[in-house]
Structure formats: C-alpha cells, structure tokens
Motif scaffolding. Sequence first.
Motif, PDB file in Angstrom:
ATOM      1  N   ILE A  22       0.947  -1.138   0.040  1.00  0.00           N
ATOM      2  CA  ILE A  22      -0.047  -0.011   0.111  1.00  0.00           C
ATOM      3  C   ILE A  22       0.926   1.172  -0.006  1.00  0.00           C
ATOM      4  CG2 ILE A  22      -1.437   1.402   1.372  1.00  0.00           C
ATOM      5  CD1 ILE A  22      -2.930  -1.145   2.285  1.00  0.00           C
ATOM      6  N   PHE A  23       1.983   1.071   0.890  1.00  0.00           N
ATOM      7  CA  PHE A  23       2.902   2.188   0.768  1.00  0.00           C
ATOM      8  C   PHE A  23       3.418   2.638  -0.496  1.00  0.00           C
ATOM      9  CE2 PHE A  23       7.189   3.908   1.521  1.00  0.00           C
ATOM     10  CZ  PHE A  23       7.014   5.077   1.888  1.00  0.00           C
ATOM     11  N   VAL A  24       3.909   1.404  -1.297  1.00  0.00           N
ATOM     12  CA  VAL A  24       4.825   1.604  -2.298  1.00  0.00           C
ATOM     13  C   VAL A  24       4.010   2.157  -3.462  1.00  0.00           C
ATOM     14  CG1 VAL A  24       5.891   0.386  -4.060  1.00  0.00           C
ATOM     15  CG2 VAL A  24       6.474   0.013  -1.729  1.00  0.00           C
ATOM     16  N   ALA A  76       2.807 -11.093 -11.334  1.00  0.00           N
ATOM     17  CA  ALA A  76       3.051 -11.350 -12.762  1.00  0.00           C
ATOM     18  C   ALA A  76       4.358 -10.911 -13.280  1.00  0.00           C
ATOM     19  CB  ALA A  76       2.194 -10.703 -13.457  1.00  0.00           C
ATOM     20  N   GLY A  77       5.205 -10.048 -12.476  1.00  0.00           N
ATOM     21  CA  GLY A  77       6.703  -9.693 -12.873  1.00  0.00           C
ATOM     22  C   GLY A  77       6.634  -8.559 -13.642  1.00  0.00           C
ATOM     23  N   ASP A  78       5.560  -8.031 -13.845  1.00  0.00           N
ATOM     24  CA  ASP A  78       5.375  -6.636 -14.632  1.00  0.00           C
ATOM     25  C   ASP A  78       5.697  -5.264 -13.640  1.00  0.00           C
ATOM     26  OD1 ASP A  78       5.106  -4.630 -16.302  1.00  0.00           O
ATOM     27  OD2 ASP A  78       2.974  -4.768 -16.594  1.00  0.00           O
ATOM     28  N   TRP A  79       6.696  -4.956 -13.254  1.00  0.00           N
ATOM     29  CA  TRP A  79       7.336  -4.077 -12.531  1.00  0.00           C
ATOM     30  C   TRP A  79       7.542  -2.578 -13.268  1.00  0.00           C
ATOM     31  CZ3 TRP A  79      10.136  -5.731  -7.447  1.00  0.00           C
ATOM     32  CH2 TRP A  79       9.359  -6.686  -6.773  1.00  0.00           C
ATOM     33  N   GLY A  80       7.218  -2.550 -14.389  1.00  0.00           N
ATOM     34  CA  GLY A  80       7.690  -1.371 -15.286  1.00  0.00           C
ATOM     35  C   GLY A  80       9.043  -1.267 -15.757  1.00  0.00           C
ATOM     36  N   LEU A  81       9.221  -0.218 -16.358  1.00  0.00           N
ATOM     37  CA  LEU A  81      10.660   0.027 -17.066  1.00  0.00           C
ATOM     38  C   LEU A  81      11.302   1.244 -16.201  1.00  0.00           C
ATOM     39  CD1 LEU A  81       9.719   0.355 -20.967  1.00  0.00           C
ATOM     40  CD2 LEU A  81      10.327  -1.894 -19.466  1.00  0.00           C
ATOM     41  N   SER A  82      12.515   1.105 -16.272  1.00  0.00           N
ATOM     42  CA  SER A  82      13.547   2.091 -15.895  1.00  0.00           C
ATOM     43  C   SER A  82      13.446   3.285 -16.528  1.00  0.00           C
ATOM     44  CB  SER A  82      15.013   1.367 -15.573  1.00  0.00           C
ATOM     45  OG  SER A  82      15.770   2.554 -15.190  1.00  0.00           O
ATOM     46  N   PHE A  83      13.425   4.568 -15.952  1.00  0.00           N
ATOM     47  CA  PHE A  83      13.323   5.711 -16.654  1.00  0.00           C
ATOM     48  C   PHE A  83      14.877   5.645 -17.294  1.00  0.00           C
ATOM     49  CE2 PHE A  83      10.126   8.328 -14.318  1.00  0.00           C
ATOM     50  CZ  PHE A  83       9.263   7.619 -15.035  1.00  0.00           C
ATOM     51  N   ALA A  84      15.746   5.458 -16.648  1.00  0.00           N
ATOM     52  CA  ALA A  84      17.327   5.608 -17.155  1.00  0.00           C
ATOM     53  C   ALA A  84      17.736   4.831 -18.400  1.00  0.00           C
ATOM     54  CB  ALA A  84      18.225   5.459 -16.036  1.00  0.00           C
ATOM     55  N   SER A  85      17.411   3.421 -18.157  1.00  0.00           N
ATOM     56  CA  SER A  85      17.773   2.411 -19.354  1.00  0.00           C
ATOM     57  C   SER A  85      16.496   2.004 -20.221  1.00  0.00           C
ATOM     58  CB  SER A  85      18.401   1.082 -18.701  1.00  0.00           C
ATOM     59  OG  SER A  85      17.398   0.549 -17.755  1.00  0.00           O
ATOM     60  N   GLN A  86      15.275   2.174 -19.830  1.00  0.00           N
ATOM     61  CA  GLN A  86      14.355   1.867 -20.659  1.00  0.00           C
ATOM     62  C   GLN A  86      14.208   0.089 -20.593  1.00  0.00           C
ATOM     63  OE1 GLN A  86      11.221   3.525 -21.967  1.00  0.00           O
ATOM     64  NE2 GLN A  86      12.014   4.561 -20.375  1.00  0.00           N
ATOM     65  N   SER A  88      13.682  -3.614 -18.354  1.00  0.00           N
ATOM     66  CA  SER A  88      12.814  -3.888 -16.771  1.00  0.00           C
ATOM     67  C   SER A  88      13.143  -3.708 -15.848  1.00  0.00           C
ATOM     68  CB  SER A  88      12.438  -5.624 -17.353  1.00  0.00           C
ATOM     69  OG  SER A  88      11.762  -6.008 -16.065  1.00  0.00           O
ATOM     70  N   VAL A  89      12.550  -3.054 -14.850  1.00  0.00           N
ATOM     71  CA  VAL A  89      13.193  -2.909 -13.357  1.00  0.00           C
ATOM     72  C   VAL A  89      13.501  -4.226 -12.626  1.00  0.00           C
ATOM     73  CG1 VAL A  89      12.661  -1.977 -11.099  1.00  0.00           C
ATOM     74  CG2 VAL A  89      12.105  -0.697 -13.282  1.00  0.00           C
ATOM     75  N   LEU A  90      12.611  -5.095 -12.914  1.00  0.00           N
ATOM     76  CA  LEU A  90      12.867  -6.512 -12.352  1.00  0.00           C
ATOM     77  C   LEU A  90      14.164  -7.009 -13.100  1.00  0.00           C
ATOM     78  CD1 LEU A  90      11.639  -8.511 -10.355  1.00  0.00           C
ATOM     79  CD2 LEU A  90      10.290  -9.548 -12.211  1.00  0.00           C
ATOM     80  N   HIS A  91      14.570  -6.921 -14.173  1.00  0.00           N
ATOM     81  CA  HIS A  91      15.754  -7.450 -14.753  1.00  0.00           C
ATOM     82  C   HIS A  91      17.071  -6.829 -14.100  1.00  0.00           C
ATOM     83  CE1 HIS A  91      18.638  -8.923 -17.578  1.00  0.00           C
ATOM     84  NE2 HIS A  91      19.019  -7.666 -18.008  1.00  0.00           N
ATOM     85  N   GLU A  92      16.896  -5.443 -13.980  1.00  0.00           N
ATOM     86  CA  GLU A  92      17.886  -4.891 -13.284  1.00  0.00           C
ATOM     87  C   GLU A  92      18.172  -5.225 -11.951  1.00  0.00           C
ATOM     88  OE1 GLU A  92      17.706  -0.590 -13.756  1.00  0.00           O
ATOM     89  OE2 GLU A  92      18.112  -0.453 -15.850  1.00  0.00           O
ATOM     90  N   ILE A  93      17.226  -5.338 -11.000  1.00  0.00           N
ATOM     91  CA  ILE A  93      17.201  -5.778  -9.866  1.00  0.00           C
ATOM     92  C   ILE A  93      17.810  -7.052  -9.761  1.00  0.00           C
ATOM     93  CG2 ILE A  93      15.832  -6.550  -7.885  1.00  0.00           C
ATOM     94  CD1 ILE A  93      14.007  -4.107  -8.180  1.00  0.00           C
ATOM     95  N   ALA A 306      12.419   2.601 -10.833  1.00  0.00           N
ATOM     96  CA  ALA A 306      13.361   1.867  -9.783  1.00  0.00           C
ATOM     97  C   ALA A 306      13.276   2.205  -8.356  1.00  0.00           C
ATOM     98  CB  ALA A 306      14.403   2.268 -10.648  1.00  0.00           C
ATOM     99  N   ILE A 307      12.952   3.480  -7.982  1.00  0.00           N
ATOM    100  CA  ILE A 307      12.953   3.765  -6.705  1.00  0.00           C
ATOM    101  C   ILE A 307      11.942   2.796  -6.077  1.00  0.00           C
ATOM    102  CG2 ILE A 307      12.486   5.735  -4.849  1.00  0.00           C
ATOM    103  CD1 ILE A 307      13.558   7.351  -6.690  1.00  0.00           C
ATOM    104  N   GLN A 308      10.760   2.561  -6.439  1.00  0.00           N
ATOM    105  CA  GLN A 308       9.733   1.926  -5.680  1.00  0.00           C
ATOM    106  C   GLN A 308      10.029   0.432  -5.875  1.00  0.00           C
ATOM    107  OE1 GLN A 308       5.474   3.102  -7.107  1.00  0.00           O
ATOM    108  NE2 GLN A 308       6.608   4.311  -8.663  1.00  0.00           N
ATOM    109  N   ALA A 309      10.595   0.022  -7.050  1.00  0.00           N
ATOM    110  CA  ALA A 309      11.029  -1.444  -6.913  1.00  0.00           C
ATOM    111  C   ALA A 309      12.194  -1.572  -5.890  1.00  0.00           C
ATOM    112  CB  ALA A 309      11.537  -1.830  -8.317  1.00  0.00           C
ATOM    113  N   GLY A 310      13.023  -0.980  -5.959  1.00  0.00           N
ATOM    114  CA  GLY A 310      14.267  -0.969  -4.813  1.00  0.00           C
ATOM    115  C   GLY A 310      13.856  -1.017  -3.422  1.00  0.00           C
ATOM    116  N   LEU A 311      12.842  -0.187  -3.138  1.00  0.00           N
ATOM    117  CA  LEU A 311      12.047  -0.092  -1.792  1.00  0.00           C
ATOM    118  C   LEU A 311      11.523  -1.184  -1.472  1.00  0.00           C
ATOM    119  CD1 LEU A 311      11.515   1.693   0.626  1.00  0.00           C
ATOM    120  CD2 LEU A 311       9.582   2.325  -0.649  1.00  0.00           C
TER     121      LEU A 311
END
Length: 339
Positions: A22-24, A76-86, A88-93, A306-311
């Motif tokens: 809920i917070f994220v 489902a693993g759909d965490w969005g895209l990173s603004f910096a690299s475009q 998948s955020v999940l792939h970067e994590i 990325a901030i939301q996913a990292g948090l």
Amino acid sequence: MILRYLARRLFLLGFVFVALTIFVFSLNYLFPGDLVSNLTGLRDITPEQHQQLQHTLGLDQSLWQQYIEYNRRLLAGDWGLSFASQQSVLHEIDRVLPATLELASYALCLSLLVGIPLGLLAAVKKDSVLDKLISGLALIGYSMPVFWLALVCIMLFSLQLGWLPTSGRLGVLFEVPAQTGFVFIDILLTPAIDRSAAAYDALLHLALPTLILASYPTNVMIRFVRQSMLEVLEQNYIKTARAKGLSRAQVLYRHGLRNALLPVTRQVGLQFSTLITLAMLTEVIFSWPGIGQWLIDSIYQRNYPAIQAGLLVVSSLVICVNMLTEILHTLFNPLARKL
C-alpha cells in the motif's frame, strides 16, 4: 503450540506485506510527473497510448481496484521500465541484488565469527584488562562513522600501502560473464580464465568492503553477547551448577554458552537489516555494483519506477530475514512461545 505460533507469525507477515505494498503503491501519487509514466516507466507517451494504458492499468477505476491491479502486475513480474535505461526494473534488480547479498552475507558471517568469541571472552574475563580492552575497542568502533572509516582505510591500505584495490568486484584483466551474479560462482562457471588468479583478485576486491561493512555489527555483537553472557552467569541455575562441583569450563559450556547464545539468533536478523542499510553507503564508496548503489543512482536520476521497486525488494528482504530469525529463535527457545 508451534503451529499456532507459526500461524500468527505468517498472518503478521502477510499484514506487513500488505502495508508495504500500500505504501509503495501510494508513492505513484506522491511522486511528481505523470501517473502512467510512474507506473510503467515509459517516456514520450502519445495521447492514444496514454488513454490505452490508463484503461490497462485500471486508472479509470476506483483506488481499491487500482491497488488490486497493481498487485496483480507485481505477481506477474510486470514492475515497469527504468526511466534511465528503458529496461525492465525487475531485470535490473536481478542483476544488482546478488552483489549486495554476497557482500552483506560475508560481512554478517565475519561479524558473527569475530563478535561472538570476543563478547564471550569479555564476559568470562569480566573487569579484567582484557575485558576493558575489548569493551573499549567495541565502543570506539560503535561510535565511528562507517563512511569515515571506509575513506581512512582506502587511504591507508589502497593508496599508501597498495595492498587492496579501491573499487569494483574484479580486476579488468579478468572477463567473467555474470551468470548468477555471485562473483565466485561465476568464476567457477567460466572455463577460459585462470580461476585461482581470478578468485584471489575477487577476494582482494571483497576484503576491504567486507571489513568496513562488518565493523558496525561486529561491535554491536560484542556488546550484546557480553551482556547476554553476564546475565546468564548471574542466574540461579549457574550458581547451583557451581555448587554441585562442576568446573568453570563445564558450567560455561553446558549451561552458560547455549543459553547466552539463544538471543543471538534474533540479533542476527536485526544486524542483517543494519547491513542492508549500511551497504548503500559502502557500495557507493567502493563502487560496488549492488542494489544500494543502484538505488542511490536512481534517486539522483529521479527514476521513480526503480525507486519503488528497490524499496519494495529491500524492505521485503529485511522483513523476511527478521521473521525467519524470529521463528528460529522461538523454535530454539520454548519459553518464547508463551509470549
């Protein structure tokens, strides 16, 4: 009794995860910019795409339905895209998280291997010169800022003496593809290199960040174990064991040691949380490619997905480790089940 306790803990774990999501989820409305971009990470969205994404994300529905749709995308693993690299955020994590886990695990093991024996030794030799020396050094290390200690060690061991490298996980002479993310496992899986030389180079790169990161939890562990052992030695069953004629070594091993180390299992979870937090500073100073440095870079770049996913990942990791150590402590200590 145990099943009831585990059920309560799992219910609490679920409640904490719901509160975390809920917070994220609410951060999407608190961050500046377009809501669709914050959720998907897409840039330069056309009006037609914007309208279609609003319907896909459920933004034309109630907040409760939006939250349910958000959780569905997370599962489902759909965490969005990173603004910096475009990408998948999940792939970067998945790319940066193993480096942090590797560094934090080694630092935690080092703090336990050093902190527990020194804490026990200080308690057994209470009020002696050795006790005062260990307690004094622990107090100094506890009060010393980690970033300052890191810079001093880099200046001494890297720049002045040249013993240890200043940054990175591996030297540029070794080309090791990231297959698992854990450097020593990747070295073993890479056939076309000198594995022993690469492992030694990785160990040199790991030494200084591990020592710096382990400094704070080691000092905390020394003080905690010393206090726990002193409390156990004052218990009536210890005095009874001495009165029965048991030697000091027998009393310490059979009765004192096992009971004094019971609270350490819970302390491990707390110190792991501290390590994850301190890893952000350590990774930035030593250019360690972990989730801490990645998250700091995301904050500087205002990379909101990325901030939301990292948090979410870091908080979930800390919650799970704390809950696991809490359960282990209860299994080892039957008295804790009555609380």
